[in-house]
Write a protein that holds these residues in place. Structure first.
Motif, short mmCIF file in Angstrom:
data_model
loop_
_atom_site.label_atom_id
_atom_site.label_comp_id
_atom_site.label_asym_id
_atom_site.label_seq_id
_atom_site.Cartn_x
_atom_site.Cartn_y
_atom_site.Cartn_z
N ASP A 84 83.24 25.60 -4.11
CA ASP A 84 83.33 24.57 -5.15
C ASP A 84 83.52 23.19 -4.53
N ALA A 85 84.44 23.10 -3.58
CA ALA A 85 84.75 21.82 -2.95
C ALA A 85 83.55 21.27 -2.17
N LEU A 87 80.46 21.71 -2.74
CA LEU A 87 79.37 21.30 -3.62
C LEU A 87 79.71 20.05 -4.41
N GLN A 88 80.97 19.65 -4.43
CA GLN A 88 81.38 18.41 -5.09
C GLN A 88 81.38 17.29 -4.04
N ASP A 89 81.98 16.16 -4.36
CA ASP A 89 82.05 15.06 -3.40
C ASP A 89 82.84 15.50 -2.18
N THR A 146 76.30 23.08 2.01
CA THR A 146 76.89 21.74 2.05
C THR A 146 75.87 20.72 2.54
N ARG A 149 73.02 20.21 -0.02
CA ARG A 149 73.47 19.47 -1.21
C ARG A 149 73.71 18.00 -0.90
N HIS A 150 74.43 17.70 0.17
CA HIS A 150 74.90 16.33 0.41
C HIS A 150 74.05 15.50 1.35
N ASP A 158 71.99 19.59 -6.59
CA ASP A 158 72.63 18.49 -7.30
C ASP A 158 72.75 18.83 -8.79
N ALA A 161 74.94 22.41 -9.27
CA ALA A 161 76.06 22.67 -8.35
C ALA A 161 77.13 23.56 -8.98
N ALA A 162 77.40 23.37 -10.26
CA ALA A 162 78.44 24.16 -10.91
C ALA A 162 78.08 25.64 -11.01
#
Length: 183
Positions: A84-85, A87-89, A146, A149-150, A158, A161-162
């Motif tokens: 989760d982390a 895939l987020q900022d 990671t 995605r980033h 993007d 992601a959830a």
């Protein structure tokens, strides 16, 4: 009225501002970040950066060092949290490390040590003969997601992601599961 800061408190506050600024600068510019840019962001003289951290390389190693956050008994639920982390900022230090790991030997060494630590922790929770390899595949898969995605900007990651943890969690769990007794 607050008490004035002691010299040691002012020094610690400056060092913390410099490290925070370095994480942002390395996150944005990778190994191309400069001492002057870090100092400007921290609001200090460039000589103070060197006084606190010695060199750009030493500051880089501290700025990108990931924090160890995984205890052996927390592996199953923590993998979802990590996914989760990732895939987020990303935190500035993680962004800096990943951005720089292919061009900086120091960043590559920090990343290798970090990934090996994760592999060792995961492998240590299993009795499988191939536990280390399985753990390396899990750790590498999360790193790959990671990066995609980033840094590569894979659009579906993007947009969705959830949804990724729900899809990946059973695969990770199966990969790390203990063998069943087939007698």
């Amino acid at each position: 009225m607050p008490e004035p800061l002691t010299r040691a408190e002012r020094r610690a506050a400056s060092a913390a501002r410099i490290l925070d600024a370095a994480q942002v600068e390395f996150g944005e510019h990778g190994a191309r970040a400069t001492i002057r840019g870090i100092a400007r962001r921290a609001g200090v003289d460039p000589s103070l950066v060197l006084q606190h951290y010695g060199s750009k390389d030493e500051l880089f190693a501290l700025a990108v060092r990931p924090v160890s956050e995984l205890a052996e008994d927390e592996v199953p639920e923590h993998l979802r949290d990590v996914l989760d982390a990732r895939l987020q900022d990303l935190p500035a230090s993680t962004r800096a490390l990943i951005r720089s790991m292919l061009t900086s030997p120091e960043a590559a060494a920090v990343m290798r040590d970090y990934l090996q630590e994760r592999v060792d922790v995961l492998a240590g929770t299993s009795t499988r003969d191939d536990a280390e390899l399985r753990a390396a595949i899990v750790v590498s898969s999360i790193l790959g997601l990671t990066i995609a995605r980033h840094f590569v900007g894979l659009e579906v990651l993007d947009r969705r992601a959830a949804d990724v943890p729900d899809l990946v969690e059973p695969w990770l769990a199966a990969l790390l599961a203990e063998p069943t007794d087939t007698r």
